[in-house]
Design a protein around this motif. Structure first.
Motif, PDB file in Angstrom:
ATOM      1  N   HIS A 110       0.865  -1.177   0.000  1.00 63.52           N
ATOM      2  CA  HIS A 110       0.000   0.000   0.000  1.00 63.52           C
ATOM      3  C   HIS A 110       0.905   1.233   0.000  1.00 63.52           C
ATOM      4  O   HIS A 110       2.130   1.118  -0.016  1.00 63.52           O
ATOM      5  CB  HIS A 110      -0.916   0.005   1.223  1.00 63.52           C
ATOM      6  N   SER A 111       0.300   2.409   0.037  1.00 63.31           N
ATOM      7  CA  SER A 111       1.100   3.633   0.088  1.00 63.31           C
ATOM      8  C   SER A 111       0.343   4.699   0.873  1.00 63.31           C
ATOM      9  O   SER A 111      -0.779   5.055   0.521  1.00 63.31           O
ATOM     10  CB  SER A 111       1.411   4.147  -1.327  1.00 63.31           C
ATOM     11  N   ASP A 125       5.721   4.086   0.573  1.00 66.76           N
ATOM     12  CA  ASP A 125       5.036   2.805   0.450  1.00 66.76           C
ATOM     13  C   ASP A 125       5.008   2.047   1.772  1.00 66.76           C
ATOM     14  O   ASP A 125       5.927   2.145   2.596  1.00 66.76           O
ATOM     15  CB  ASP A 125       5.722   1.937  -0.614  1.00 66.76           C
ATOM     16  N   CYS A 129      -4.663   5.877  -0.340  1.00 61.61           N
ATOM     17  CA  CYS A 129      -3.674   4.854  -0.656  1.00 61.61           C
ATOM     18  C   CYS A 129      -3.226   5.130  -2.079  1.00 61.61           C
ATOM     19  O   CYS A 129      -4.038   5.160  -3.005  1.00 61.61           O
ATOM     20  CB  CYS A 129      -4.271   3.456  -0.545  1.00 61.61           C
ATOM     21  N   GLU A 186      -1.095   3.375  -3.908  1.00 64.00           N
ATOM     22  CA  GLU A 186      -0.584   2.183  -4.591  1.00 64.00           C
ATOM     23  C   GLU A 186      -1.758   1.275  -4.928  1.00 64.00           C
ATOM     24  O   GLU A 186      -2.572   0.958  -4.054  1.00 64.00           O
ATOM     25  CB  GLU A 186       0.404   1.438  -3.693  1.00 64.00           C
ATOM     26  N   CYS A 232      -3.742  -1.537  -4.903  1.00 63.24           N
ATOM     27  CA  CYS A 232      -3.588  -2.658  -3.980  1.00 63.24           C
ATOM     28  C   CYS A 232      -4.685  -3.705  -4.104  1.00 63.24           C
ATOM     29  O   CYS A 232      -4.711  -4.649  -3.322  1.00 63.24           O
ATOM     30  CB  CYS A 232      -3.539  -2.133  -2.542  1.00 63.24           C
ATOM     31  N   HIS A 248      -9.244  -0.674  -3.905  1.00 60.94           N
ATOM     32  CA  HIS A 248      -8.185   0.322  -3.671  1.00 60.94           C
ATOM     33  C   HIS A 248      -8.753   1.736  -3.583  1.00 60.94           C
ATOM     34  O   HIS A 248      -8.351   2.531  -2.727  1.00 60.94           O
ATOM     35  CB  HIS A 248      -7.150   0.222  -4.799  1.00 60.94           C
TER      36      HIS A 248
END
Length: 287
Positions: free
Chosen positions: A183-184, A195, A220, A222, A224, A228
């Protein structure tokens, strides 16, 4: 009027117009595309960006001036072939050395500011553990104790976007871990993201500005998985006094919405949706 003088006057006119058009230096630079953040680290990166753009403009104006000067000075005046020269040593030294000097200066300031942004202090004012999972956020205030003797924790639910409460004017160190995939952790107004990787403990630290109080969207950043886009959270920056009151209320068994409600936040600070990050820099800079 000589061509060189004409170019100089044109450049001066553009510079004066740019400066007079804005109410402040920040307003004049607002079109450079870098937003103002809510952290001291963001201000350092902003300064680097502005310095880099100004340096690029100076080099650009110098090169454009030389081009226009050559166009005017050496325009064709007849069929006679102009004198041919094999090399010009001063100019060759200039355009060989100058790029290396520019690169060295930019590299130096980039390294200094990057080191400053990544610096971790031994005793930050606040420690927060960020735990990411499909598709939720959990925030653990590591230096606190709840009614059960464990650190105070905030976690999202199906109908509740988690709210991370932090004090203005204080340093905050984040410890990031993931329970499943990458994730980020990203709050656009912090101007920094890192991240969250399974099996890896990532850390970073910010110093919130004294005037940073407000509500900010968290994402988030990233991709995922399926949900997301729904992995959102909110950052609520409050005064240092309100933050201590919030921790006391949480320690007394209150939930995050109940604690924020007692602090006077509308709807108890109960975040059920987040607004898209406003990318209109003109609107943001004038507020």
């Amino acid at each position: 009027m000589s061509p060189a003088r004409a170019v100089g006057l044109a450049v001066s006119a553009v510079a004066v117009t740019t400066l007079l058009a804005g109410c402040s230096v920040d307003d004049a630079f607002a079109g450079f595309g870098w937003p103002k953040g809510i952290t001291q680290q963001g201000d350092r990166m902003y300064d680097l960006w502005i310095g880099s753009v100004v340096a690029a403009l100076v080099v650009g104006v110098f090169v454009w001036g030389l081009i226009f000067w050559c166009v005017v000075r050496y325009r064709k005046r007849g069929d006679e072939l102009p004198p041919q020269t094999r090399y010009n040593m001063p100019f060759e030294i200039l355009y060989t050395v100058a790029p290396f000097v520019i690169i060295a200066v930019l590299f130096f300031y980039t390294a200094v500011i990057q080191t400053d942004v990544d610096r971790l202090s031994k005793n930050p004012d606040v420690n927060v553990e960020v735990i990411a999972s499909k598709w939720n956020w959990q925030f653990v205030y590591s230096d606190t104790k709840g009614p059960d003797g464990k650190p105070i924790t905030t976690v999202g639910a199906d109908d509740y976007i988690p709210v991370l409460v932090l004090p203005a004017g204080k340093s905050v160190q984040f410890l990031e871990t993931s329970r499943d995939v990458i994730h980020s952790f990203w709050v656009p107004d912090i101007l920094f993201k890192r991240d969250v990787i399974p099996g890896v403990e990532n850390r970073f630290e910010i110093k919130l500005k004294d005037n940073a109080a407000g509500a900010y969207v968290g994402r988030c950043a990233e991709l995922c998985g399926t949900y997301h886009s729904m992995m959102n959270f909110e950052l609520r920056v409050v005064s240092a006094q309100q933050y201590q009151q919030y921790l006391e209320l949480r320690g007394a068994g209150k939930s995050t919405p109940e604690a924020l409600a007692q602090l006077g936040f509308p709807n108890g600070g109960y975040a059920t949706k987040t607004q898209p990050f406003d990318t209109d820099r003109t609107k943001r800079s004038s507020s």
